[in-house]
Design an enzyme around this catalytic site. Structure first.
Site, PDB file in Angstrom:
ATOM      1  N   GLU A 183       0.823  -1.205   0.000  1.00 29.95           N
ATOM      2  CA  GLU A 183       0.000   0.000   0.000  1.00 29.95           C
ATOM      3  C   GLU A 183       0.865   1.266   0.000  1.00 29.95           C
ATOM      4  O   GLU A 183       0.623   2.216   0.755  1.00 29.95           O
ATOM      5  CB  GLU A 183      -0.959  -0.013   1.205  1.00 29.95           C
ATOM      6  N   GLU A 263      -7.066  -7.357  -0.543  1.00 31.92           N
ATOM      7  CA  GLU A 263      -7.505  -7.266   0.854  1.00 31.92           C
ATOM      8  C   GLU A 263      -9.001  -6.962   0.857  1.00 31.92           C
ATOM      9  O   GLU A 263      -9.404  -5.795   0.802  1.00 31.92           O
ATOM     10  CB  GLU A 263      -6.748  -6.180   1.633  1.00 31.92           C
TER      11      GLU A 263
END
Length: 629
Positions: A183, A263
């Protein structure tokens, strides 16, 4: 001769076939047909996140089997750098840190692996998995092309990725893809040179064939800064998101190839002071079915969360510092203790529509037992135990030093000085630059006066005489794991001022409570001054008598304020029932002895109840009293 010649010729003909079979293991991206291919055939993974660092080794096989029996064909695994290189240059892959043993168990179970080695992992883990010793370089820019940072990451990956290469699917293992960074688009640096460096490192150590990918949040900014040519771009989002819009965003950055939600959030984390988080089972199962119907590969984060044992919890810092609780239950399909939930059963019913579920019963929940009350005895306050807790003695410094400067990265330290003048009237003790990281417990001449706390309580009043001993025990509550504040030094980060006086001439004691507990030095009657109980940081101990059982249990500290618990030398993590929401700590059965007395140690930082009892229950309580599940 003829039969022999025929045999030899037949053998020679078969040799290339054998080699072809050996070389035919492959896992790749089919950009033309927008899918993964495993051994040449279209493949959709249905995966769940599991963190070996949050689960006792003895339970790894149980959790993996439950995931397999749910219908998953893959797991997603973070590798926390600081879990394996807590001290610079000292690498630990033994016991609960034996990553290769974990990968082998997954392989034996029939689960493929999506590996996420960082170097930064977030994961609500201490400093996002980065080792605190990096902060000894005061101006280091983490997660960037900073020379010192790149040097450290290169050494780490030279160790880790070399171990991982034989486990790649192409090499006979079960790792099908590897994430680069994590991320990265949500971090301020947006340093493409850093990402290129990592890309080159991964190719150097893992070869050209393995799929390397990135994962980023569902915004353009995150995808712009987090993606890089040569790394397959995936996205992450939860049940509050429009699936079509999210995958359209992925398509803008990755026009061809499989749709991937790396995710998909089955639950959420808790901070101290939050309500216990939950995500609706119906929403999770419905949305999972919709994504799978689109042909997307999905990883559920988390499938089992586990526990932030010891000091491994992370923290967030948005408007203020907020520490993550000990339980990482995450409202996941498998509970913190690895028990199947209704959410798991609903997910399994969805998966049945897309692939065959393994035949056989779901492994049951591990047995639990309510061992009852244990009454603890006071061992002593921290000041009376310094010879045991800080045998090397103090570091002397005119001004306060941080944990990192002392090379004590976790736990607590004692800062000691004297009052520079008489202060008969209540006089403010101030941290003018918000330098309390994270909580400070203040006493004068051994009498507890109160606490100071990062962002929220930077002033308290003190009285005393010139020369009185001022003790300040500073607790590290876990380093920030997300955002721009991950350079999160601990301790006293600046001067303290008493009235108009800057306090100087400090004796700073690193406190190695874990070693003292593990060696049995903190049992009642073995140490301490025999002082009466009082407020402030105190050590208590007791014994859970053997029952013939070593089953999972949950310890509740009703009436206790805040602190840490050890069972048989194992640090269970932090308790803080008054702040909540978590009310019990998970005690895995393997931590207990069925036949020998079980030693219990508690560090209470503020105030113990007069009854000094703790309760071992057969069920968890992760909600504050009055909060609905």
């Amino acid at each position: 001769m003829k039969p022999l010649i025929t045999f030899v010729l037949l053998s020679l003909c078969l040799l290339p076939i054998i080699f072809v079979l050996a070389d035919s293991r492959s896992f790749s991206i089919d950009y033309k047909n927008n899918c993964f291919r495993k051994d040449g055939k279209p493949f959709q993974y249905i995966s769940g996140s599991i963190h070996y660092s949050r689960i006792p080794r003895e339970y790894w096989k149980d959790r993996l089997l439950k995931m397999y029996m749910t219908g998953l064909n893959a797991i997603q695994v973070y590798v926390p750098w600081n879990f394996h290189e807590t001290l610079q240059g000292v690498f630990n892959f033994a016991g609960d840190r034996d990553l290769e043993y974990f990968l082998n168990l997954a392989n034996q179970t029939g689960l493929l692996v999506i590996l996420r080695p960082g170097p930064y992992i977030c994961a609500e883990w201490e400093m996002g998995g980065l080792p605190a010793w990096l902060l000894q370089k005061p101006n280091i820019i983490l997660r960037s092309a900073d020379t010192e940072y790149l040097k450290a990451t290169s050494v780490w990956f030279g160790v880790l990725l070399t171990k991982m290469r034989p486990w790649l699917y192409q090499n006979g293992g079960n790792i099908i893809s590897v994430q680069v960074e994590n991320e990265y688009g949500s971090y301020f640096a947006c340093d493409y040179n850093y990402m290129r460096h990592l890309h080159n490192l991964f190719r150097l150590f893992l070869g050209e064939d393995v799929i390397l990918f990135t994962t980023d949040g569902n915004t353009d900014k995150e995808m712009i800064c987090g993606t890089l040519e040569g790394l397959y771009a995936t996205i992450d989002f939860g049940t509050d998101t429009n699936i079509t819009a999210a995958f359209i965003r992925q398509r803008r950055f990755e026009p061809k190839g499989p749709l991937v939600n790396s995710e998909f959030y089955t639950g959420w984390l808790d901070h101290w002071g939050d309500k216990h988080a939950s995500v609706d089972t119906v929403k999770v199962s419905k949305m999972l079915g919709e994504m799978l119907s689109m042909g997307a590969s999905v990883n559920m984060y988390m499938f089992e969360g586990g526990t932030n044992f010891g000091y491994w919890n992370g923290a967030d810092h948005d408007t203020r510092f907020r520490s993550v609780v000990t339980s990482y239950d995450y409202n996941a399909p498998l509970s913190e203790a690895g028990d199947p939930t209704d959410k798991l059963l609903a997910i399994r019913d969805v998966i049945k529509n897309f692939r065959d579920i393994p035949v056989g019963p779901m492994p049951p929940a591990t047995p639990k037992f309510a061992y009852g009350f244990v009454t603890l005895q006071k061992v002593g306050n921290i000041s009376s135990l310094l010879d045991t807790l800080s045998p090397q003695g103090p570091v002397q410094s005119q001004y306060p030093l941080t944990f990192e400067e002392i090379k004590q990265y976790y736990g607590s330290m004692l800062y000691r000085t004297t009052l520079p003048r008489n202060v008969p009237e209540p006089t403010p003790l101030i941290s003018p630059l918000n330098g309390i990281h994270d909580r400070a417990y203040v006493s004068v001449n051994g009498v507890y006066k109160g606490l100071m706390e990062r962002d929220t309580a930077l002033v308290m009043n003190v009285t005393g005489q010139q020369g009185d001993q001022l003790d300040i025990i500073v607790e590290n509550m876990g380093r920030v794991n997300f955002g721009s504040y991950i350079n999160d030094n601990k301790g006293l980060l600046g001067n303290l001022i008493l009235g108009n006086d800057v306090l100087t001439d400090w004796s700073i004691y690193p406190l190695d409570i874990d070693t003292a507990v593990a060696n049995g030095w903190l049992q009642a009657g073995h140490s301490g001054s025999g002082m009466e109980a009082g407020d402030g940081p105190m050590i208590y101990s007791g014994t859970l008598k053997p029952t013939g059982l070593a089953w999972d249990t949950f310890v509740k500290l009703n009436g206790w304020t805040k602190g840490q618990v050890w069972v048989n030398g194992v640090n269970l993590g932090r308790y803080w029932p008054q702040r909540g929401p978590q009310q019990t700590l998970y005690v895995p059965g393997p931590f207990l002895s069925a036949t020998q007395p079980n030693n219990i140690t508690v560090l209470e930082l503020e105030r113990a109840p007069s009854h000094r009892r703790i309760l071992f229950m057969d069920r968890p309580q992760l909600n504050s009293p009055g909060q609905k599940t």
